[in-house]
Design a protein around this motif. Structure first.
Motif, PDB file in Angstrom:
ATOM      1  N   GLY A   6       5.751  13.158  -1.228  1.00 61.28           N
ATOM      2  CA  GLY A   6       7.196  13.134  -1.042  1.00 61.28           C
ATOM      3  C   GLY A   6       7.739  11.765  -0.680  1.00 61.28           C
ATOM      4  O   GLY A   6       8.787  11.346  -1.166  1.00 61.28           O
ATOM      5  N   VAL A   7       7.020  11.030   0.181  1.00 60.06           N
ATOM      6  CA  VAL A   7       7.465   9.680   0.556  1.00 60.06           C
ATOM      7  C   VAL A   7       7.439   8.758  -0.659  1.00 60.06           C
ATOM      8  O   VAL A   7       8.347   7.952  -0.859  1.00 60.06           O
ATOM      9  CB  VAL A   7       6.583   9.118   1.693  1.00 60.06           C
ATOM     10  CG1 VAL A   7       6.896   7.639   1.936  1.00 60.06           C
ATOM     11  CG2 VAL A   7       6.807   9.908   2.974  1.00 60.06           C
ATOM     12  N   ALA A  30       0.877  -1.177   0.000  1.00 59.51           N
ATOM     13  CA  ALA A  30       0.000   0.000   0.000  1.00 59.51           C
ATOM     14  C   ALA A  30       0.909   1.220   0.000  1.00 59.51           C
ATOM     15  O   ALA A  30       1.781   1.345   0.870  1.00 59.51           O
ATOM     16  CB  ALA A  30      -0.901   0.007   1.234  1.00 59.51           C
ATOM     17  N   LEU A  31       0.726   2.118  -0.970  1.00 57.35           N
ATOM     18  CA  LEU A  31       1.656   3.229  -1.159  1.00 57.35           C
ATOM     19  C   LEU A  31       0.921   4.551  -1.339  1.00 57.35           C
ATOM     20  O   LEU A  31      -0.242   4.596  -1.734  1.00 57.35           O
ATOM     21  CB  LEU A  31       2.537   2.968  -2.390  1.00 57.35           C
ATOM     22  CG  LEU A  31       3.343   1.667  -2.381  1.00 57.35           C
ATOM     23  CD1 LEU A  31       4.076   1.496  -3.702  1.00 57.35           C
ATOM     24  CD2 LEU A  31       4.310   1.626  -1.212  1.00 57.35           C
ATOM     25  N   ASP A  84      10.073   5.661  -4.888  1.00 55.64           N
ATOM     26  CA  ASP A  84      10.281   5.372  -6.310  1.00 55.64           C
ATOM     27  C   ASP A  84      11.750   5.478  -6.677  1.00 55.64           C
ATOM     28  O   ASP A  84      12.274   4.661  -7.451  1.00 55.64           O
ATOM     29  CB  ASP A  84       9.457   6.341  -7.166  1.00 55.64           C
ATOM     30  CG  ASP A  84       7.970   6.023  -7.147  1.00 55.64           C
ATOM     31  OD1 ASP A  84       7.612   4.901  -6.723  1.00 55.64           O
ATOM     32  OD2 ASP A  84       7.173   6.886  -7.563  1.00 55.64           O
ATOM     33  N   ASP A  85      12.433   6.488  -6.122  1.00 54.70           N
ATOM     34  CA  ASP A  85      13.866   6.638  -6.410  1.00 54.70           C
ATOM     35  C   ASP A  85      14.639   5.416  -5.918  1.00 54.70           C
ATOM     36  O   ASP A  85      15.538   4.907  -6.612  1.00 54.70           O
ATOM     37  CB  ASP A  85      14.412   7.895  -5.719  1.00 54.70           C
ATOM     38  CG  ASP A  85      13.890   9.177  -6.362  1.00 54.70           C
ATOM     39  OD1 ASP A  85      13.396   9.108  -7.504  1.00 54.70           O
ATOM     40  OD2 ASP A  85      13.971  10.239  -5.708  1.00 54.70           O
ATOM     41  N   GLY A  86      14.296   4.941  -4.712  1.00 55.20           N
ATOM     42  CA  GLY A  86      14.999   3.790  -4.163  1.00 55.20           C
ATOM     43  C   GLY A  86      14.780   2.531  -4.979  1.00 55.20           C
ATOM     44  O   GLY A  86      15.740   1.795  -5.273  1.00 55.20           O
ATOM     45  N   PHE A  87      13.545   2.260  -5.368  1.00 54.54           N
ATOM     46  CA  PHE A  87      13.262   1.074  -6.168  1.00 54.54           C
ATOM     47  C   PHE A  87      13.904   1.181  -7.553  1.00 54.54           C
ATOM     48  O   PHE A  87      14.400   0.187  -8.095  1.00 54.54           O
ATOM     49  CB  PHE A  87      11.747   0.869  -6.302  1.00 54.54           C
ATOM     50  CG  PHE A  87      11.128   0.142  -5.155  1.00 54.54           C
ATOM     51  CD1 PHE A  87      11.156  -1.245  -5.100  1.00 54.54           C
ATOM     52  CD2 PHE A  87      10.524   0.833  -4.109  1.00 54.54           C
ATOM     53  CE1 PHE A  87      10.590  -1.938  -4.039  1.00 54.54           C
ATOM     54  CE2 PHE A  87       9.957   0.155  -3.041  1.00 54.54           C
ATOM     55  CZ  PHE A  87       9.993  -1.233  -3.002  1.00 54.54           C
ATOM     56  N   ARG A  88      13.916   2.367  -8.126  1.00 56.69           N
ATOM     57  CA  ARG A  88      14.522   2.564  -9.438  1.00 56.69           C
ATOM     58  C   ARG A  88      16.031   2.270  -9.386  1.00 56.69           C
ATOM     59  O   ARG A  88      16.575   1.611 -10.273  1.00 56.69           O
ATOM     60  CB  ARG A  88      14.278   3.989  -9.917  1.00 56.69           C
ATOM     61  CG  ARG A  88      14.657   4.220 -11.377  1.00 56.69           C
ATOM     62  CD  ARG A  88      14.349   5.643 -11.794  1.00 56.69           C
ATOM     63  NE  ARG A  88      12.955   5.991 -11.591  1.00 56.69           N
ATOM     64  CZ  ARG A  88      12.507   6.862 -10.688  1.00 56.69           C
ATOM     65  NH1 ARG A  88      13.369   7.471  -9.891  1.00 56.69           N
ATOM     66  NH2 ARG A  88      11.233   7.105 -10.572  1.00 56.69           N
TER      67      ARG A  88
END
Length: 308
Positions: free
Chosen positions: A202-203, A195-196, A208-212
């Motif tokens: 911002g979170v 659940a996102l 998304d940056d981390g998963f990318r």
């Protein structure tokens, strides 16, 4: 009208004393000086202000209007002085606060409750918003203080306090990953329903940056703009969610949710910030609230509890 205050005083004392000579004695000046100032006042008013009788001087009708004005002005000055004094003693005033929704869960019962108890006359106006709306509100002076998550620098913001608040995996104690003692990898997390937040949050952008960077995609089954939906989804064992621990502080302490570290450098570098606009002068009440917020948010950057 721009009437010098001194002339008003001379006129008022003359009426109260009943004569120009007695007024001059009270003011410790020459009678001619009193007459001259009253004459200038009459010239400005374009009307006679006093008339002489056998018993002394009395105000004319216009003089009575001016005397009433002077008395009303004195009351307004006194009222302003009392209000300023109360404001300086932090007995009155309003502080506008805008915060990310993740701060709501504990901020009312902790720093704001303590602040209100100490300063009951101060009104707190609290709104929530996205990271961008928080920044905009503070920059445009629609809010005095902002609390936000993730953003690191901004040329128009003063960062009063920043504390490390890593993004962690929040889940039910019954979730399959809850028993894992090691820091979870993003690959492990991505294999479970999540659940996102919506994409503008911002979170979510941080996530998304981390998963990318890790080269994996999250298995998102719930997308929402509600903190409560995220936490309820995690409590129901339906999903994992990703939040800073302070956003679920109460549920973590009660044991209905648990948190697991995630092996991601950008998640670990995330911070929570207390901000104001650069150049904004902060009233004493706002400064006191800043101190309460600093102590509160710093408490979350200490060692995490075992239950988390």
């Amino acid at each position: 009208m721009d009437i010098p205050h001194q002339r008003l005083v001379y006129f008022q004392v003359t009426v109260e004393a009943g004569s120009i000579r007695r007024a001059a004695a009270r003011l410790n000046i020459a009678p001619s000086a009193v007459s001259r100032q009253i004459g200038l006042l009459e010239e400005a008013m374009a009307a006679s202000l006093i008339e002489r009788t056998r018993d002394g001087v009395q105000p004319t009708r216009v003089g009575e209007m001016l005397l009433d004005y002077i008395l009303q002005r004195e009351k307004l000055d006194q009222h302003l002085g009392e209000r300023l004094d109360a404001y300086q003693r932090l007995e009155t005033g309003e502080i506008r606060l805008i915060i990310g929704e993740g701060f709501v869960g504990d901020i009312i019962n902790s720093p704001l409750r303590a602040f209100r108890k100490q300063y009951p006359g101060i009104t707190l106006k609290v709104d929530t918003g996205s990271m961008q709306s928080i920044i905009d509100s503070v920059i445009e002076d629609e809010a005095d203080i902002g609390l936000m998550y993730h953003e690191r620098v901004h040329p128009q913001l003063r960062f009063w306090h920043s504390s490390p608040q890593p993004l962690v995996a929040i889940m039910s104690p019954e979730h399959p990953l809850a028993s894992e003692a090691h820091a979870l990898t993003l690959e492990e997390v991505s294999q479970h329903p999540m659940a996102l937040w919506g994409p503008s949050h911002g979170v979510r952008q941080l996530m998304d940056d981390g998963f990318r960077e890790a080269g994996v995609r999250p298995h998102m089954v719930v997308q929402t703009n509600s903190m409560e939906v995220l936490k309820q989804a995690a409590r129901s064992e339906l999903c994992i969610t990703l939040l800073p621990a302070f956003a679920s502080a109460r549920e973590l302490q009660e044991g209905v949710l648990i948190a697991r570290d995630v092996e991601c450098a950008s998640f670990r570098q995330a911070r929570a910030h207390i901000i104001t606009r650069v150049g904004r002068r902060m009233p004493r009440a706002s400064l006191q609230l800043l101190r309460h917020l600093e102590r509160w948010i710093a408490a979350f950057s200490g060692p995490r509890q075992e239950a988390w």
